[in-house]
Write a protein that holds these residues in place. Structure first.
Motif, PDB file in Angstrom:
ATOM      1  N   THR A  53       6.489   2.683   8.088  1.00  0.00           N
ATOM      2  CA  THR A  53       7.229   2.350   6.869  1.00  0.00           C
ATOM      3  C   THR A  53       7.591   0.868   6.820  1.00  0.00           C
ATOM      4  N   VAL A  54       8.044   0.328   7.950  1.00  0.00           N
ATOM      5  CA  VAL A  54       8.385  -1.096   8.009  1.00  0.00           C
ATOM      6  C   VAL A  54       7.159  -1.953   7.722  1.00  0.00           C
ATOM      7  N   PHE A  55       6.029  -1.590   8.323  1.00  0.00           N
ATOM      8  CA  PHE A  55       4.824  -2.386   8.099  1.00  0.00           C
ATOM      9  C   PHE A  55       4.342  -2.272   6.653  1.00  0.00           C
ATOM     10  N   MET A  56       4.371  -1.073   6.086  1.00  0.00           N
ATOM     11  CA  MET A  56       3.952  -0.916   4.692  1.00  0.00           C
ATOM     12  C   MET A  56       4.848  -1.704   3.751  1.00  0.00           C
ATOM     13  N   THR A  57       6.157  -1.713   4.039  1.00  0.00           N
ATOM     14  CA  THR A  57       7.091  -2.457   3.199  1.00  0.00           C
ATOM     15  C   THR A  57       6.792  -3.951   3.220  1.00  0.00           C
ATOM     16  N   ALA A  58       6.361  -4.458   4.377  1.00  0.00           N
ATOM     17  CA  ALA A  58       6.001  -5.876   4.473  1.00  0.00           C
ATOM     18  C   ALA A  58       4.601  -6.144   3.933  1.00  0.00           C
ATOM     19  N   PHE A  59       3.706  -5.173   4.078  1.00  0.00           N
ATOM     20  CA  PHE A  59       2.302  -5.385   3.710  1.00  0.00           C
ATOM     21  C   PHE A  59       2.087  -5.315   2.201  1.00  0.00           C
ATOM     22  N   ALA A  60       2.733  -4.361   1.534  1.00  0.00           N
ATOM     23  CA  ALA A  60       2.458  -4.122   0.115  1.00  0.00           C
ATOM     24  C   ALA A  60       2.702  -5.357  -0.757  1.00  0.00           C
ATOM     25  N   PRO A  61       3.828  -6.094  -0.631  1.00  0.00           N
ATOM     26  CA  PRO A  61       3.993  -7.295  -1.479  1.00  0.00           C
ATOM     27  C   PRO A  61       2.959  -8.379  -1.195  1.00  0.00           C
ATOM     28  N   VAL A  62       2.604  -8.557   0.085  1.00  0.00           N
ATOM     29  CA  VAL A  62       1.614  -9.580   0.433  1.00  0.00           C
ATOM     30  C   VAL A  62       0.263  -9.245  -0.196  1.00  0.00           C
ATOM     31  N   TYR A  63      -0.154  -7.998  -0.054  1.00  0.00           N
ATOM     32  CA  TYR A  63      -1.453  -7.602  -0.610  1.00  0.00           C
ATOM     33  C   TYR A  63      -1.429  -7.646  -2.135  1.00  0.00           C
ATOM     34  N   ALA A  64      -0.296  -7.310  -2.728  1.00  0.00           N
ATOM     35  CA  ALA A  64      -0.189  -7.369  -4.184  1.00  0.00           C
ATOM     36  C   ALA A  64      -0.300  -8.808  -4.689  1.00  0.00           C
ATOM     37  N   VAL A  65       0.309  -9.766  -3.974  1.00  0.00           N
ATOM     38  CA  VAL A  65       0.197 -11.180  -4.360  1.00  0.00           C
ATOM     39  C   VAL A  65      -1.254 -11.639  -4.288  1.00  0.00           C
ATOM     40  N   ILE A  66      -1.958 -11.245  -3.223  1.00  0.00           N
ATOM     41  CA  ILE A  66      -3.364 -11.635  -3.076  1.00  0.00           C
ATOM     42  C   ILE A  66      -4.210 -11.006  -4.176  1.00  0.00           C
ATOM     43  N   MET A  67      -3.919  -9.752  -4.522  1.00  0.00           N
ATOM     44  CA  MET A  67      -4.655  -9.103  -5.608  1.00  0.00           C
ATOM     45  C   MET A  67      -4.413  -9.807  -6.935  1.00  0.00           C
ATOM     46  N   ALA A  68      -3.160 -10.173  -7.187  1.00  0.00           N
ATOM     47  CA  ALA A  68      -2.855 -10.877  -8.436  1.00  0.00           C
ATOM     48  C   ALA A  68      -3.552 -12.231  -8.487  1.00  0.00           C
ATOM     49  N   ALA A  69      -3.634 -12.915  -7.330  1.00  0.00           N
ATOM     50  CA  ALA A  69      -4.323 -14.204  -7.292  1.00  0.00           C
ATOM     51  C   ALA A  69      -5.816 -14.065  -7.529  1.00  0.00           C
ATOM     52  N   SER A  70      -6.366 -12.903  -7.238  1.00  0.00           N
ATOM     53  CA  SER A  70      -7.797 -12.675  -7.481  1.00  0.00           C
ATOM     54  C   SER A  70      -8.059 -12.091  -8.868  1.00  0.00           C
ATOM     55  N   GLY A  71      -7.068 -12.104  -9.747  1.00  0.00           N
ATOM     56  CA  GLY A  71      -7.262 -11.681 -11.122  1.00  0.00           C
ATOM     57  C   GLY A  71      -6.978 -10.223 -11.394  1.00  0.00           C
ATOM     58  N   ARG A  72      -6.343  -9.501 -10.440  1.00  0.00           N
ATOM     59  CA  ARG A  72      -6.074  -8.072 -10.615  1.00  0.00           C
ATOM     60  C   ARG A  72      -4.567  -7.843 -10.706  1.00  0.00           C
ATOM     61  N   VAL A  73      -3.967  -8.333 -11.784  1.00  0.00           N
ATOM     62  CA  VAL A  73      -2.512  -8.294 -11.917  1.00  0.00           C
ATOM     63  C   VAL A  73      -2.023  -6.859 -12.101  1.00  0.00           C
ATOM     64  N   ALA A  74      -2.628  -6.118 -13.019  1.00  0.00           N
ATOM     65  CA  ALA A  74      -2.197  -4.737 -13.260  1.00  0.00           C
ATOM     66  C   ALA A  74      -2.416  -3.872 -12.027  1.00  0.00           C
ATOM     67  N   GLY A  75      -3.541  -4.075 -11.341  1.00  0.00           N
ATOM     68  CA  GLY A  75      -3.798  -3.325 -10.117  1.00  0.00           C
ATOM     69  C   GLY A  75      -2.797  -3.658  -9.028  1.00  0.00           C
TER      70      GLY A  75
END
Length: 376
Positions: free
Chosen positions: A153-175
């Motif tokens: 749970t701790v790792f997922m909580t830290a991982f999800a925002p980081v991966y979401a930022v990278i996805m948004a930077a690659s043009g996948r904002v809604a995803g």
């Protein structure tokens, strides 16, 4: 007119140089964006033993080439070491259980047709001895699984925002928004369900099962088995609902993001005079680098969660095998109470295996579906 032509030519040459620079410095861009997104800090949220396992696999978050060098030999050696470490406790318990079974069978053979009450006393003493061996180990295993759930749970909580930022930077904002909301919501719900519902049910079921094996006329061990089946059914239902919801969300968000990316490329190439195609190619190059970063960080998250879950999962599997072997030997000597006690304990261990598998599949399914719908 000539001045405009010269300015356009100079701008075209400048953009060509920028495009070449972007392609040449893609690796440097990768490292800078990884640091800016916070991906470099992700290993700090892993337990110490998992960081050691990760170092043993040779995977480095900052170096995509290390993922290609991940060999079957290293993975096999790591799994063998984990199996050797996690099987020590179950094997020791199995030896003691077999000793209890043999002593109980010997005392039953020396009974020589004595009173029924005496045989019941033998069985009760044998069950108490087996319970004294199993219950402390099972409670320790329950605590280990709880710590593993907290670590994931701790790792997922830290991982999800980081991966979401990278996805948004690659043009996948809604995803990105859908991914972060789904992963954090599902992990929080599962953690709450496990801590406040599943663990108390397992504790009560073990108490009922142990009591039912030494009492006549009360099928308390069957109640324990029914509780285990109910927990497994609920976990299966949650996994099914989560999979369907995730698939629908990602298909819709991927379609919208794909339209947005294509509109941006078309606008650059069609509405910017002279240098529109160059700008479009530069945009494509940047998106390709962002896609590489997204893929590498996603694979790191999958590997990290699997390594967190692997040690207790292997331990639970070893316990399940040991309990089935002990129950089979008890049935061979006609010791029905010990067989039923081993069956109750094995049912609780199977629930723990299902919990760990659901947590690992939560991360694997979320990231895999995201990568599939995004095309990388």
């Amino acid at each position: 007119m000539k001045r405009c032509g010269r300015m356009a030519l100079c701008l075209a040459l400048l953009l060509c140089l920028c495009t070449v620079t972007v392609a040449a410095d893609a690796e440097d861009w990768y490292h800078r964006q990884s640091q800016a997104a916070g991906a470099d800090d992700l290993p700090r949220y892993l337990p110490a033993n998992v960081r050691e396992l990760l170092d043993g696999t040779g995977v480095d978050l900052l170096d995509p080439a290390t993922y290609e060098q991940l060999s079957l030999q290293r993975v096999t050696a790591m799994l063998t070491a984990l199996l050797h470490t996690q099987s020590t406790g179950p094997l020791q318990a199995l030896r003691m259980l077999l000793g209890v079974v043999l002593v109980s069978a010997l005392l039953g053979g020396l009974d020589m047709g004595g009173p029924t009450a005496l045989r019941r006393s033998y069985h009760s003493v044998a069950v108490l001895g087996a319970g004294g061996i199993l219950l402390p180990s099972l409670l320790a295993l329950l605590d280990t699984v709880g710590q593993t759930v907290d670590a994931v749970t701790v790792f997922m909580t830290a991982f999800a925002p980081v991966y979401a930022v990278i996805m948004a930077a690659s043009g996948r904002v809604a995803g990105a928004v859908s991914y972060q909301t789904t992963l954090l919501g599902a992990s929080g719900l599962l953690t709450w369900l496990i801590r406040l519902v599943v663990f108390p049910i397992l504790t009560v079921s073990l108490a009922l099962g142990c009591t039912g094996t030494v009492t006549d006329g009360f099928c308390l061990d069957r109640i324990s088995s029914s509780l285990h089946k109910a927990v497994l059914w609920v976990l299966g239902l949650i996994s099914t609902v989560f999979s369907g919801l995730l698939s629908v969300q990602q298909l819709v968000s991927a379609a919208g993001d794909s339209v947005g990316v294509r509109v941006a490329r078309f606008s650059l190439s069609g509405f910017v005079p002279v240098v529109g195609n160059l700008l479009s190619e530069a945009y494509t190059t940047v998106m390709g680098c962002a896609g590489l970063l997204r893929t590498v960080v996603g694979v790191f998250g999958l590997v990290a969660v699997v390594l967190i879950v692997a040690p207790p999962l292997i331990g639970c599997v070893c316990w399940n095998v040991a309990l089935h072997l002990a129950g089979g030997v008890a049935a061979l000597f006609g010791l029905d109470p010990i067989e039923r006690l081993c069956a109750v304990a094995a049912g609780a261990v199977r629930v723990l295996i299902a919990l760990l598998a659901v947590f690992a599949l939560l991360m694997v399914m979320t990231t895999a579906v995201m990568s599939a719908t995004m095309g990388g």
